[in-house]
Design a protein around this motif. Structure first.
Motif, PDB file in Angstrom:
ATOM      1  N   ASP A 148      38.697  35.761  27.156  1.00 48.76           N
ATOM      2  CA  ASP A 148      39.892  35.093  27.665  1.00 48.76           C
ATOM      3  C   ASP A 148      40.307  35.789  28.953  1.00 48.76           C
ATOM      4  OD1 ASP A 148      42.329  33.959  28.212  1.00 48.76           O
ATOM      5  OD2 ASP A 148      43.181  34.289  26.220  1.00 48.76           O
ATOM      6  N   TYR A 149      40.050  35.145  30.082  1.00 44.05           N
ATOM      7  CA  TYR A 149      40.325  35.776  31.372  1.00 44.05           C
ATOM      8  C   TYR A 149      41.809  36.143  31.535  1.00 44.05           C
ATOM      9  CZ  TYR A 149      42.724  31.744  33.416  1.00 44.05           C
ATOM     10  OH  TYR A 149      43.628  30.769  33.692  1.00 44.05           O
ATOM     11  N   GLN A 150      42.685  35.462  30.805  1.00 40.88           N
ATOM     12  CA  GLN A 150      44.120  35.709  30.948  1.00 40.88           C
ATOM     13  C   GLN A 150      44.539  37.079  30.416  1.00 40.88           C
ATOM     14  OE1 GLN A 150      46.559  31.852  30.347  1.00 40.88           O
ATOM     15  NE2 GLN A 150      44.744  31.562  29.064  1.00 40.88           N
ATOM     16  N   VAL A 151      43.734  37.673  29.546  1.00 42.43           N
ATOM     17  CA  VAL A 151      44.080  38.989  28.988  1.00 42.43           C
ATOM     18  C   VAL A 151      43.062  40.060  29.379  1.00 42.43           C
ATOM     19  CG1 VAL A 151      45.299  37.971  27.042  1.00 42.43           C
ATOM     20  CG2 VAL A 151      42.871  38.508  26.806  1.00 42.43           C
ATOM     21  N   GLU A 152      42.045  39.696  30.159  1.00 42.06           N
ATOM     22  CA  GLU A 152      41.018  40.651  30.566  1.00 42.06           C
ATOM     23  C   GLU A 152      41.455  41.441  31.790  1.00 42.06           C
ATOM     24  OE1 GLU A 152      38.142  41.569  29.133  1.00 42.06           O
ATOM     25  OE2 GLU A 152      38.746  40.293  27.466  1.00 42.06           O
ATOM     26  N   THR A 153      40.822  42.588  32.000  1.00 43.18           N
ATOM     27  CA  THR A 153      41.057  43.386  33.201  1.00 43.18           C
ATOM     28  C   THR A 153      40.028  43.014  34.263  1.00 43.18           C
ATOM     29  OG1 THR A 153      39.659  45.181  32.336  1.00 43.18           O
ATOM     30  CG2 THR A 153      42.019  45.300  31.886  1.00 43.18           C
ATOM     31  N   ALA A 154      40.337  43.380  35.511  1.00 41.68           N
ATOM     32  CA  ALA A 154      39.470  43.050  36.646  1.00 41.68           C
ATOM     33  C   ALA A 154      38.071  43.645  36.451  1.00 41.68           C
ATOM     34  CB  ALA A 154      40.090  43.583  37.932  1.00 41.68           C
ATOM     35  N   PRO A 155      37.041  42.928  36.898  1.00 38.51           N
ATOM     36  CA  PRO A 155      37.080  41.653  37.611  1.00 38.51           C
ATOM     37  C   PRO A 155      37.020  40.419  36.703  1.00 38.51           C
ATOM     38  CG  PRO A 155      34.848  42.474  37.631  1.00 38.51           C
ATOM     39  CD  PRO A 155      35.663  43.497  36.880  1.00 38.51           C
ATOM     40  N   LEU A 156      37.106  40.618  35.386  1.00 38.04           N
ATOM     41  CA  LEU A 156      36.986  39.494  34.461  1.00 38.04           C
ATOM     42  C   LEU A 156      38.295  38.734  34.286  1.00 38.04           C
ATOM     43  CD1 LEU A 156      34.641  41.031  31.742  1.00 38.04           C
ATOM     44  CD2 LEU A 156      34.040  39.571  33.674  1.00 38.04           C
ATOM     45  N   ASP A 157      39.310  39.093  35.064  1.00 38.31           N
ATOM     46  CA  ASP A 157      40.566  38.347  35.063  1.00 38.31           C
ATOM     47  C   ASP A 157      40.599  37.309  36.181  1.00 38.31           C
ATOM     48  OD1 ASP A 157      40.663  40.079  37.201  1.00 38.31           O
ATOM     49  OD2 ASP A 157      42.754  40.664  36.896  1.00 38.31           O
ATOM     50  N   ASN A 158      39.456  37.090  36.828  1.00 39.17           N
ATOM     51  CA  ASN A 158      39.379  36.196  37.980  1.00 39.17           C
ATOM     52  C   ASN A 158      39.406  34.741  37.525  1.00 39.17           C
ATOM     53  OD1 ASN A 158      38.287  34.554  40.152  1.00 39.17           O
ATOM     54  ND2 ASN A 158      37.697  36.471  41.146  1.00 39.17           N
ATOM     55  N   ARG A 159      40.534  34.092  37.725  1.00 43.72           N
ATOM     56  CA  ARG A 159      40.690  32.702  37.286  1.00 43.72           C
ATOM     57  C   ARG A 159      39.746  31.773  38.025  1.00 43.72           C
ATOM     58  NH1 ARG A 159      46.405  29.271  37.174  1.00 43.72           N
ATOM     59  NH2 ARG A 159      45.524  27.347  36.307  1.00 43.72           N
ATOM     60  N   ASP A 160      39.470  32.095  39.283  1.00 43.99           N
ATOM     61  CA  ASP A 160      38.615  31.242  40.101  1.00 43.99           C
ATOM     62  C   ASP A 160      37.197  31.162  39.548  1.00 43.99           C
ATOM     63  OD1 ASP A 160      38.362  29.586  42.402  1.00 43.99           O
ATOM     64  OD2 ASP A 160      37.281  31.189  43.429  1.00 43.99           O
ATOM     65  N   MET A 161      36.785  32.200  38.801  1.00 43.63           N
ATOM     66  CA  MET A 161      35.431  32.227  38.246  1.00 43.63           C
ATOM     67  C   MET A 161      35.405  31.825  36.771  1.00 43.63           C
ATOM     68  SD  MET A 161      33.355  32.946  40.695  1.00 43.63           S
ATOM     69  CE  MET A 161      31.829  33.703  40.100  1.00 43.63           C
ATOM     70  N   TRP A 162      36.547  31.390  36.247  1.00 43.06           N
ATOM     71  CA  TRP A 162      36.593  30.931  34.852  1.00 43.06           C
ATOM     72  C   TRP A 162      36.238  29.452  34.809  1.00 43.06           C
ATOM     73  CZ3 TRP A 162      36.156  32.445  30.152  1.00 43.06           C
ATOM     74  CH2 TRP A 162      36.579  31.631  29.094  1.00 43.06           C
ATOM     75  N   TRP A 163      35.399  29.085  33.855  1.00 45.65           N
ATOM     76  CA  TRP A 163      34.863  27.743  33.759  1.00 45.65           C
ATOM     77  C   TRP A 163      35.341  27.140  32.451  1.00 45.65           C
ATOM     78  CZ3 TRP A 163      28.904  26.862  34.666  1.00 45.65           C
ATOM     79  CH2 TRP A 163      28.713  25.621  35.307  1.00 45.65           C
ATOM     80  N   GLY A 164      36.562  26.584  32.457  1.00 45.48           N
ATOM     81  CA  GLY A 164      37.189  26.147  31.225  1.00 45.48           C
ATOM     82  C   GLY A 164      36.364  25.158  30.431  1.00 45.48           C
ATOM     83  N   TRP A 165      35.749  24.189  31.092  1.00 42.72           N
ATOM     84  CA  TRP A 165      35.041  23.141  30.345  1.00 42.72           C
ATOM     85  C   TRP A 165      33.745  23.646  29.728  1.00 42.72           C
ATOM     86  CZ3 TRP A 165      30.352  20.535  31.845  1.00 42.72           C
ATOM     87  CH2 TRP A 165      29.814  20.965  33.058  1.00 42.72           C
ATOM     88  N   GLN A 166      33.240  24.808  30.195  1.00 44.16           N
ATOM     89  CA  GLN A 166      32.077  25.421  29.566  1.00 44.16           C
ATOM     90  C   GLN A 166      32.457  26.638  28.729  1.00 44.16           C
ATOM     91  OE1 GLN A 166      29.304  24.219  29.218  1.00 44.16           O
ATOM     92  NE2 GLN A 166      28.786  22.879  30.921  1.00 44.16           N
ATOM     93  N   MET A 167      33.778  26.929  28.650  1.00 49.67           N
ATOM     94  CA  MET A 167      34.285  28.016  27.810  1.00 49.67           C
ATOM     95  C   MET A 167      33.651  29.355  28.161  1.00 49.67           C
ATOM     96  SD  MET A 167      34.480  25.898  24.206  1.00 49.67           S
ATOM     97  CE  MET A 167      32.854  25.150  24.426  1.00 49.67           C
ATOM     98  N   GLY A 168      33.504  29.612  29.451  1.00 47.72           N
ATOM     99  CA  GLY A 168      32.940  30.872  29.921  1.00 47.72           C
ATOM    100  C   GLY A 168      33.174  31.027  31.403  1.00 47.72           C
ATOM    101  N   TYR A 169      32.463  31.953  32.006  1.00 47.90           N
ATOM    102  CA  TYR A 169      32.615  32.228  33.430  1.00 47.90           C
ATOM    103  C   TYR A 169      31.538  31.522  34.249  1.00 47.90           C
ATOM    104  CZ  TYR A 169      35.803  36.058  32.197  1.00 47.90           C
ATOM    105  OH  TYR A 169      36.850  36.799  31.715  1.00 47.90           O
ATOM    106  N   LYS A 170      31.885  31.232  35.498  1.00 49.38           N
ATOM    107  CA  LYS A 170      30.874  30.846  36.476  1.00 49.38           C
ATOM    108  C   LYS A 170      30.177  32.128  36.915  1.00 49.38           C
ATOM    109  CE  LYS A 170      34.200  27.480  38.141  1.00 49.38           C
ATOM    110  NZ  LYS A 170      35.241  27.248  39.168  1.00 49.38           N
ATOM    111  N   PHE A 171      28.869  32.136  36.850  1.00 49.82           N
ATOM    112  CA  PHE A 171      28.128  33.309  37.314  1.00 49.82           C
ATOM    113  C   PHE A 171      28.021  33.299  38.835  1.00 49.82           C
ATOM    114  CE2 PHE A 171      25.520  33.041  33.117  1.00 49.82           C
ATOM    115  CZ  PHE A 171      26.640  33.412  32.411  1.00 49.82           C
ATOM    116  N   VAL A 172      27.837  32.113  39.384  1.00 50.49           N
ATOM    117  CA  VAL A 172      27.783  31.916  40.831  1.00 50.49           C
ATOM    118  C   VAL A 172      28.677  30.740  41.169  1.00 50.49           C
ATOM    119  CG1 VAL A 172      26.331  31.351  42.828  1.00 50.49           C
ATOM    120  CG2 VAL A 172      25.396  32.741  40.962  1.00 50.49           C
ATOM    121  N   LYS A 173      29.477  30.887  42.200  1.00 49.61           N
ATOM    122  CA  LYS A 173      30.245  29.771  42.742  1.00 49.61           C
ATOM    123  C   LYS A 173      29.982  29.713  44.238  1.00 49.61           C
ATOM    124  CE  LYS A 173      34.827  27.773  43.373  1.00 49.61           C
ATOM    125  NZ  LYS A 173      36.293  27.986  43.336  1.00 49.61           N
TER     126      LYS A 173
END
Length: 285
Positions: A148-173
């Protein structure tokens, strides 16, 4: 005499342990692995217009470019591998994960961009002058991807790299603008994911890319990310038809006609399994 030796031993033991600990760190050195986004030999920036791109020999302008990397490893000429112990800077690096950010919020990157940039991974490894190979993975390991990026510490708190519809992070944007498309995108990540944070996730493809680059010295070389090479087999002016091609570019859908060529540049088959890595997007300078 025996009592005196026992006393001396207890005095010496902390000193010996301290010396041993110092010896463990002796010979380590801080190394910086630099990444250089380019279009052929030209730097990729938010102010540039780049020509002769893809099969239609079109133009592109940068909108956004960010990427997670992990397990950065230096390899000696004799094959000895040394993973970098990353600097825990509280912003870009955490554990074995690093976030790279190549846009600076100027020019065409103003919308959604930020001034902060990061083009390097910094960490320590044993000091040697014969490192000749670099290895790293693109993205996050499955067990770190569905947080959950909303409770993670940097750099995993990056909302821009969160991919809600895939329930994970974008590895590359990587988003660019072309004459025919206001946004031509490439978002790489795990797909077909089901589950929950509490119970865990399973994905149809974890999209785990391993990059290995020979003739690389951390003291002399950089990792080039050549966007002209990335798009070399694609028509970036292709307009989505709304049926078999729902959008301009690729969001990690194996059925998207533009995904296979982009996956290939990361050493991935359309289903996310590994294949040979070409030397067109990732290369050494």
């Amino acid at each position: 005499m025996n009592t005196m030796w026992k006393s001396a031993r207890w005095v010496l033991l902390p000193t010996l342990l301290l010396l041993q600990a110092c010896g463990d760190d002796e010979g380590s050195k801080t190394y910086t692995v630099r990444f250089s986004p380019q279009v052929r030999q030209e730097a990729l920036t938010c102010e540039g217009l780049y020509t002769d791109i893809g099969t239609s020999r079109s133009t592109i302008e940068l909108l956004d470019f960010e990427m997670f990397v992990r397990d950065v490893t230096l390899v000696r000429a004799n094959g000895e591998r040394h993973p970098l112990k990353l600097e825990q800077d509280g912003t870009w690096q955490r554990d074995n994960i690093a976030l790279l950010d190549f846009e600076d919020g100027t020019g065409t990157c103003r919308t959604g961009g930020t001034a902060a940039t990061r083009r390097e991974v910094v960490g320590s490894a044993p000091e040697h002058d014969d490192y000749t190979r670099l290895e790293f993975k693109v993205g996050l390991a499955p067990e770190r991807n569905h947080l959950d990026y909303q409770v993670e510490t940097a750099p995993l708190d990056n909302r821009d790299m969160w991919w809600g519809w895939q329930m994970g992070y974008k590895f590359v944007k990587l988003d660019v603008r072309t004459p025919a498309n206001a946004a031509y995108v490439f978002h790489l990540g795990a797909v077909g994911c089901k589950g929950s944070v509490g119970e865990g996730y399973t994905c149809a493809s974890d999209s785990q890319a391993t990059i290995a680059l020979d003739d690389f010295s951390p003291e002399k070389n950089q990792v080039v990310l050549d966007v002209a090479g990335l798009f070399s087999e694609l028509d970036v002016n292709r307009v989505p038809n709304g049926t078999s091609d729902m959008m301009a570019g690729c969001m990690s859908n194996a059925g998207d006609p533009e995904c296979p060529a982009l996956y290939s540049q990361f050493g991935l088959a359309p289903d996310g399994s590994p294949k040979a890595l070409p030397k067109t997007f990732f290369r050494v300078r």
